[in-house]
Design a protein around this motif. Structure first.
Motif, PDB file in Angstrom:
ATOM      1  N   LEU A 157      20.425 -38.184 -70.715  1.00 29.72           N
ATOM      2  CA  LEU A 157      21.402 -37.112 -70.550  1.00 29.72           C
ATOM      3  C   LEU A 157      21.705 -36.439 -71.888  1.00 29.72           C
ATOM      4  N   GLU A 158      21.818 -37.245 -72.936  1.00 26.93           N
ATOM      5  CA  GLU A 158      22.091 -36.677 -74.263  1.00 26.93           C
ATOM      6  C   GLU A 158      20.950 -35.770 -74.713  1.00 26.93           C
ATOM      7  N   LYS A 159      19.719 -36.179 -74.452  1.00 24.70           N
ATOM      8  CA  LYS A 159      18.575 -35.330 -74.812  1.00 24.70           C
ATOM      9  C   LYS A 159      18.616 -34.010 -74.061  1.00 24.70           C
ATOM     10  N   ARG A 160      18.959 -34.087 -72.778  1.00 24.00           N
ATOM     11  CA  ARG A 160      19.037 -32.854 -71.986  1.00 24.00           C
ATOM     12  C   ARG A 160      20.147 -31.946 -72.487  1.00 24.00           C
ATOM     13  N   LEU A 161      21.282 -32.525 -72.851  1.00 23.77           N
ATOM     14  CA  LEU A 161      22.386 -31.699 -73.349  1.00 23.77           C
ATOM     15  C   LEU A 161      22.023 -31.024 -74.661  1.00 23.77           C
ATOM     16  N   TRP A 162      21.365 -31.759 -75.567  1.00 26.26           N
ATOM     17  CA  TRP A 162      20.951 -31.143 -76.822  1.00 26.26           C
ATOM     18  C   TRP A 162      19.931 -30.033 -76.578  1.00 26.26           C
ATOM     19  N   LEU A 163      19.044 -30.243 -75.609  1.00 22.17           N
ATOM     20  CA  LEU A 163      18.081 -29.202 -75.274  1.00 22.17           C
ATOM     21  C   LEU A 163      18.804 -27.957 -74.761  1.00 22.17           C
ATOM     22  N   ALA A 164      19.827 -28.141 -73.966  1.00 24.03           N
ATOM     23  CA  ALA A 164      20.612 -27.009 -73.468  1.00 24.03           C
ATOM     24  C   ALA A 164      21.341 -26.304 -74.611  1.00 24.03           C
ATOM     25  N   VAL A 165      21.900 -27.069 -75.535  1.00 25.76           N
ATOM     26  CA  VAL A 165      22.606 -26.470 -76.686  1.00 25.76           C
ATOM     27  C   VAL A 165      21.643 -25.649 -77.531  1.00 25.76           C
ATOM     28  N   TYR A 166      20.466 -26.228 -77.802  1.00 31.00           N
ATOM     29  CA  TYR A 166      19.487 -25.481 -78.592  1.00 31.00           C
ATOM     30  C   TYR A 166      18.987 -24.250 -77.846  1.00 31.00           C
ATOM     31  N   GLY A 167      18.863 -24.342 -76.513  1.00 30.37           N
ATOM     32  CA  GLY A 167      18.447 -23.186 -75.719  1.00 30.37           C
ATOM     33  C   GLY A 167      19.474 -22.069 -75.772  1.00 30.37           C
ATOM     34  N   VAL A 168      20.743 -22.414 -75.670  1.00 29.46           N
ATOM     35  CA  VAL A 168      21.801 -21.400 -75.747  1.00 29.46           C
ATOM     36  C   VAL A 168      21.835 -20.780 -77.145  1.00 29.46           C
ATOM     37  N   ALA A 169      21.709 -21.613 -78.173  1.00 34.24           N
ATOM     38  CA  ALA A 169      21.708 -21.086 -79.548  1.00 34.24           C
ATOM     39  C   ALA A 169      20.520 -20.145 -79.772  1.00 34.24           C
ATOM     40  N   ALA A 170      19.357 -20.519 -79.243  1.00 31.97           N
ATOM     41  CA  ALA A 170      18.186 -19.644 -79.384  1.00 31.97           C
ATOM     42  C   ALA A 170      18.398 -18.335 -78.640  1.00 31.97           C
ATOM     43  N   GLY A 171      19.014 -18.388 -77.474  1.00 35.76           N
ATOM     44  CA  GLY A 171      19.294 -17.164 -76.717  1.00 35.76           C
ATOM     45  C   GLY A 171      20.258 -16.254 -77.454  1.00 35.76           C
ATOM     46  N   VAL A 172      21.281 -16.825 -78.054  1.00 34.24           N
ATOM     47  CA  VAL A 172      22.256 -16.027 -78.807  1.00 34.24           C
ATOM     48  C   VAL A 172      21.585 -15.399 -80.026  1.00 34.24           C
ATOM     49  N   LEU A 173      20.780 -16.170 -80.738  1.00 37.06           N
ATOM     50  CA  LEU A 173      20.084 -15.620 -81.905  1.00 37.06           C
ATOM     51  C   LEU A 173      19.098 -14.526 -81.509  1.00 37.06           C
ATOM     52  N   MET A 174      18.399 -14.716 -80.401  1.00 44.72           N
ATOM     53  CA  MET A 174      17.463 -13.696 -79.949  1.00 44.72           C
ATOM     54  C   MET A 174      18.205 -12.427 -79.538  1.00 44.72           C
ATOM     55  N   HIS A 175      19.322 -12.589 -78.880  1.00 46.35           N
ATOM     56  CA  HIS A 175      20.111 -11.427 -78.483  1.00 46.35           C
ATOM     57  C   HIS A 175      20.627 -10.686 -79.720  1.00 46.35           C
ATOM     58  N   GLY A 176      21.052 -11.429 -80.706  1.00 42.74           N
ATOM     59  CA  GLY A 176      21.493 -10.794 -81.956  1.00 42.74           C
ATOM     60  C   GLY A 176      20.355 -10.099 -82.677  1.00 42.74           C
ATOM     61  N   ALA A 177      19.183 -10.723 -82.696  1.00 44.48           N
ATOM     62  CA  ALA A 177      18.028 -10.090 -83.356  1.00 44.48           C
ATOM     63  C   ALA A 177      17.628  -8.810 -82.632  1.00 44.48           C
ATOM     64  N   LEU A 178      17.658  -8.803 -81.312  1.00 46.13           N
ATOM     65  CA  LEU A 178      17.327  -7.590 -80.557  1.00 46.13           C
ATOM     66  C   LEU A 178      18.359  -6.491 -80.805  1.00 46.13           C
ATOM     67  N   ALA A 179      19.608  -6.885 -80.957  1.00 47.23           N
ATOM     68  CA  ALA A 179      20.648  -5.885 -81.249  1.00 47.23           C
ATOM     69  C   ALA A 179      20.422  -5.277 -82.620  1.00 47.23           C
ATOM     70  N   LEU A 180      20.023  -6.099 -83.600  1.00 48.41           N
ATOM     71  CA  LEU A 180      19.726  -5.576 -84.930  1.00 48.41           C
ATOM     72  C   LEU A 180      18.512  -4.655 -84.909  1.00 48.41           C
ATOM     73  N   LEU A 181      17.504  -5.022 -84.136  1.00 47.21           N
ATOM     74  CA  LEU A 181      16.312  -4.161 -84.061  1.00 47.21           C
ATOM     75  C   LEU A 181      16.620  -2.833 -83.383  1.00 47.21           C
ATOM     76  N   SER A 182      17.516  -2.830 -82.410  1.00 54.59           N
ATOM     77  CA  SER A 182      17.844  -1.554 -81.754  1.00 54.59           C
ATOM     78  C   SER A 182      18.669  -0.660 -82.680  1.00 54.59           C
ATOM     79  N   ILE A 183      19.446  -1.270 -83.588  1.00 52.13           N
ATOM     80  CA  ILE A 183      20.223  -0.476 -84.533  1.00 52.13           C
ATOM     81  C   ILE A 183      19.318   0.152 -85.587  1.00 52.13           C
ATOM     82  N   VAL A 184      18.317  -0.595 -86.037  1.00 50.96           N
ATOM     83  CA  VAL A 184      17.417  -0.144 -87.095  1.00 50.96           C
ATOM     84  C   VAL A 184      16.594   1.036 -86.611  1.00 50.96           C
ATOM     85  N   GLN A 185      16.176   1.081 -85.378  1.00 55.76           N
ATOM     86  CA  GLN A 185      15.334   2.161 -84.889  1.00 55.76           C
ATOM     87  C   GLN A 185      16.093   3.376 -84.619  1.00 55.76           C
TER      88      GLN A 185
END
Length: 80
Positions: A52-80
């Motif tokens: 269960l702990e492994k699954r929870l950490w995987l979920a935390v890392y997945g959410v963090a990756a999603g937030v970072l990707m969303h932020g990176a896409l927002a930065l790329l849309s501003i630059v263009q």
């Protein structure tokens, strides 16, 4: 039995002590069996908690990756 023969006396004097000893040994065997069963269950619970702990950490890392990707896409849309 050897105590009865060495000292002598009535068998009723020692039978109650022998029965108590047999009862105590049975209780000890029962306690050991219950302890082994409890250890087995605790081992299985610990394994489940580790999975269960492994699954929870995987979920935390997945959410963090999603937030970072969303932020990176927002930065790329501003630059263009």
């Amino acid at each position: 039995m050897s105590a009865r023969r060495a000292v002598g006396g009535s068998r009723f004097l020692y039978d109650s002590f022998e029965a108590a000893q047999v009862h105590l040994e049975a209780q000890e065997r029962l306690f050991e069996a219950r302890k082994e069963a409890l250890d087995f269950r605790l081992g299985r619970l610990e394994g489940a908690f580790e999975r269960l702990e492994k699954r929870l950490w995987l979920a935390v890392y997945g959410v963090a990756a999603g937030v970072l990707m969303h932020g990176a896409l927002a930065l790329l849309s501003i630059v263009q």
